[in-house]
Design a protein around this motif. Structure first.
Motif, short mmCIF file in Angstrom:
data_model
loop_
_atom_site.label_atom_id
_atom_site.label_comp_id
_atom_site.label_asym_id
_atom_site.label_seq_id
_atom_site.Cartn_x
_atom_site.Cartn_y
_atom_site.Cartn_z
N ASN A 40 -26.30 -55.99 31.87
CA ASN A 40 -25.10 -55.89 31.04
C ASN A 40 -24.05 -56.91 31.51
O ASN A 40 -23.81 -57.07 32.71
CB ASN A 40 -24.51 -54.48 31.11
N LYS A 44 -26.25 -61.45 26.83
CA LYS A 44 -27.16 -61.11 25.73
C LYS A 44 -26.40 -61.09 24.40
O LYS A 44 -26.86 -61.66 23.41
CB LYS A 44 -27.82 -59.75 25.98
N THR A 45 -25.24 -60.44 24.38
CA THR A 45 -24.44 -60.38 23.16
C THR A 45 -23.98 -61.77 22.75
O THR A 45 -23.88 -62.09 21.56
CB THR A 45 -23.24 -59.45 23.34
N THR A 46 -23.71 -62.63 23.73
CA THR A 46 -23.30 -64.01 23.44
C THR A 46 -24.40 -64.76 22.71
O THR A 46 -24.13 -65.58 21.81
CB THR A 46 -22.93 -64.74 24.74
N ASP A 49 -24.20 -63.70 19.14
CA ASP A 49 -23.06 -64.36 18.49
C ASP A 49 -23.35 -65.83 18.23
O ASP A 49 -22.89 -66.40 17.22
CB ASP A 49 -21.81 -64.22 19.35
N CYS A 62 -19.02 -62.13 14.32
CA CYS A 62 -19.31 -62.08 15.75
C CYS A 62 -18.60 -60.90 16.40
O CYS A 62 -17.43 -60.61 16.10
CB CYS A 62 -18.86 -63.37 16.42
N THR A 63 -19.29 -60.24 17.32
CA THR A 63 -18.75 -59.02 17.94
C THR A 63 -17.59 -59.32 18.88
O THR A 63 -16.75 -58.46 19.12
CB THR A 63 -19.86 -58.30 18.71
N THR A 64 -17.55 -60.54 19.44
CA THR A 64 -16.52 -60.87 20.44
C THR A 64 -15.28 -61.53 19.83
O THR A 64 -14.35 -61.87 20.55
CB THR A 64 -17.11 -61.80 21.51
N ASP A 157 -27.20 -54.86 17.00
CA ASP A 157 -27.20 -54.48 18.41
C ASP A 157 -27.10 -52.97 18.55
O ASP A 157 -26.97 -52.24 17.57
CB ASP A 157 -26.05 -55.17 19.16
N ASP A 585 -30.30 -56.37 19.94
CA ASP A 585 -29.66 -56.34 21.26
C ASP A 585 -29.60 -54.89 21.75
O ASP A 585 -29.22 -53.99 21.00
CB ASP A 585 -28.25 -56.92 21.15
#
Length: 668
Positions: A40, A44-46, A49, A62-64, A157, A585
């Motif tokens: 974590n 991974k999330t990047t 995105d 995008c989540t961020t 995700d 994800d």
């Protein structure tokens, strides 16, 4: 569409140039899964995105990003160690059909901190040549290959699955995506275009006075349509408030139960019940004491009495044998006298035989020692005592003892309830909380129903105005060509509405069947549901069992809700009719072993021809990775290495201590 390669340069936590080969094949053999492991917070999330950003640019979900402007978002994504003047860049190589031919594309977006034009630079290459036509047409091309409206069905995700699992109603994003998926967006656009055509034709057909009247009707229609839209938003808001109020009331009531509120309410009844039980216990004990004062104590020597009865019967039998012996001796003598006269030559042998038998009889009688010497009448009364009154007394006593035990258990349960009952002060607080929650529900219900009535009233008014427009159009339509266009538009609009309803019903029916099939396919419990219905307004899912009874979504376990969310996304992706890569994800959060097993075996290898999994070492651990390798499901494996705030990509996956012989009963 197939993703071939992803290149990140100074992007987010990825320092320098990092390359991931994503092709789902090796040496000409296809394997569906590309596995990327990382703890974590390691990027991974990047990666997710990055795929969204390179495909959709400023439109990417995008989540961020949050509420950042596109320029600020791009600046935020620049790696903190990027040298001055060096660019941040994302490249994606993929294959798609272009001009009816399989074609390989390389697209990239590049930018620096605080870009002057507040945008990135987009480039597209075909066969390593910059292609300006593709750049100009990119918006249309990506909507053709991988529409942004349905992208969340393929790029999702764990948080998205969690939200979809927990929400009673789909989010506005999901509703819009389903609307787009069902093809209703195009129908609605046609519907609006026809309204414009109708309005223009009506004006061209009317004189100045008629035009003013027509304009007044149309303005009235627009006003009420705006009121209807506002009422629709208000209705949705009131529904959310009502749902929240019901949830608060449920929490207050659960607390009322768990903290002894119901028991406190019934305390007087419980105390009265305890008093009655104690009285019943006293009565049973009185009966037992009365039984103990009779023949009941003899049960303590019941076996001894039985032995005495048997001894007495045996002694009585011996006495009867002695009496019989005297009779037999007399009879033997008479027999010998008769034989001596009839056949004297046999007399001696017969005398010897009878003498021998008498000696044996004497020995048997002499060997038995009598000590009870009970009379026959006494033995008879003892036998009757053992067979009737004593047995009846034992049965009656056992019945009373069982009753006593039952009363004691009931008393203990009642006293426990009294002990658990809330104090008067606590009871008042609990009841006040429940009453307050119920009042909130009443207020919310009233507001919801009022808004609902207003919404229905506005629909009737708008319907009436539309009818007025139609009637007005019929009055002023005198010129043949214009009249034909207007009446045709009206008929097309009506036909379009019927088409929309039928299209929606058909698509939803297919979606219901597909989601139900995938849910049962992935679920641990065989055929938990029989079928699914989807509401045509809010696309809410309703589950039914084989008895046609509604299954509350709240009654499902956390894992079952997550399975339902995954089945929903899988079903939506299938109904879209598009064969696209699936990127997931953190795919296995909150799932037990059986559900994990089903996802490993039934979903990941079959979700698409290309499945990119972004996982921690807990979700896909030693047992899971070994299963994938044995099944030859993995094309490539990567591990994200994070040091000093920077992430690099290396081949391979997490190394585990377990031996290669480890096998999971979850998998096998």
């Amino acid at each position: 569409m197939i993703f071939r390669e992803l290149v990140l340069q100074n992007f987010g936590p990825y320092k320098g140039r990092q390359i991931l080969n994503l092709s789902p094949e090796q040496d000409g053999v296809e394997y569906p899964i590309v596995l990327i492991g990382g703890m974590n917070g390691e990027g991974k999330t990047t990666l997710m995105d990055a795929l969204r950003l390179v495909l959709y640019g400023s439109q990417a979900q995008c989540t961020t990003r949050g509420k950042l402007s596109y320029s600020d978002f791009l600046t935020q994504l620049v790696n903190r160690s990027t040298p001055p003047g060096e660019e941040t860049q994302i490249e994606l190589v993929f294959s798609a059909i272009y001009d009816n031919n399989p074609t390989e594309f390389r697209i990239l977006r590049r930018w620096q901190k605080n870009p002057k034009n507040k945008r990135d630079t987009f480039e597209a290459y075909v066969d390593n040549w910059l292609n300006t036509k593709v750049i100009q047409e990119w918006g249309d091309l990506i909507e053709k290959w991988f529409p942004i409206g349905i992208s969340n069905f393929f790029l999702f995700d764990g948080e998205q699955v969690k939200d979809l699992a927990e929400e009673l109603d789909p989010s506005e994003t999901i509703i819009a995506a389903i609307h787009n998926l069902l093809g209703l967006e195009l129908v609605d656009k046609l519907y609006q275009d026809l309204e414009v055509v109708k309005s223009r034709r009506r004006r061209s057909l009317s004189n100045s006075r008629e035009e003013l009247a027509l304009k007044a009707i149309e303005e009235k229609l627009l006003r009420y349509q705006k009121e209807l839209a506002d009422a629709d938003q208000e209705l949705k808001a009131q529904e959310k408030i009502l749902v929240a109020s019901k949830g608060q009331e449920r929490i207050a009531f659960d607390r009322f139960i768990s903290e002894g509120g119901k028991l406190a309410k019934d305390r007087h009844k419980l105390e009265k019940k305890a008093y009655e039980i104690n009285e019943n216990i006293d009565k049973v004990r009185d009966i037992l004491e009365e039984q103990a004062s009779g023949i009941l104590p003899l049960t303590m020597i019941q076996e001894l009495l039985k032995e005495a009865l048997n001894q007495g019967k045996e002694e009585l039998y011996r006495q009867q044998l002695k009496i019989a012996k005297e009779i037999l001796i007399k009879r033997d003598q008479e027999l010998l006298d008769f034989i001596g006269q009839a056949i004297p030559e046999r007399l001696g042998k017969i005398q010897d035989f009878l003498k021998l038998k008498n000696q044996e009889f004497d020995r048997e009688l002499d060997s038995y020692q009598a000590w009870l010497y009970a009379e026959e009448d006494t033995l008879m009364r003892l036998s009757q005592l053992l067979s009737e009154p004593l047995l009846a007394g034992i049965s009656a006593t056992q019945k009373q003892l069982s009753l006593l035990e039952s009363q004691k258990e009931d008393l203990a349960h009642t006293e426990k309830g009294i002990a658990m009952a809330a104090s008067p002060e606590a009871y008042k607080k609990l009841t006040d909380a429940v009453k307050e929650a119920e009042d909130l529900i009443d207020d919310a219900s009233h507001a919801y129903e009022t808004t609902k009535e207003r919404y229905a009233e506005l629909e009737k008014i708008i319907s009436s105005i539309n009818l007025e427009l139609i009637n007005y159009s019929e009055v002023i339509t005198e010129r043949n060509e214009e009249e034909y266009v207007l009446t045709t538009a009206i008929r097309i609009k009506e036909t379009l509405q019927i088409f929309r309803e039928r299209l929606q019903a058909q698509k939803l029916n297919s979606l219901e069947e597909t989601i139900a099939k995938y849910f049962n396919h992935l679920l641990r419990k065989i055929h938990l549901i029989s079928y699914i219905e989807i509401d045509a307004e809010r696309y809410r899912l309703s589950l039914y069992d084989d008895r046609n009874e509604l299954i509350s979504k709240s009654s499902l376990s956390a894992g079952e809700k997550q399975i339902l969310a995954i089945a929903t996304l899988w079903g939506l992706a299938t109904i879209s009719g598009r064969t696209l890569p699936v990127v997931i994800d953190t795919p296995l959060g909150r799932l037990d072993s059986s559900h994990r097993k089903n996802l490993l075996e039934r979903y990941f290898p079959k979700a698409s021809y290309q499945v990119i999994l972004l996982s921690t070492d807990v979700e896909i651990g030693a047992k899971e990775i070994e299963y994938f390798r044995e099944q030859k499901s993995i094309a490539r494996e990567y591990i994200l290495i994070h040091n000093d705030g920077q992430t690099t990509v290396e081949s391979g996956y997490f190394s585990f201590q377990e031996s290669n012989s480890l096998r999971s009963d979850v998998i096998h």
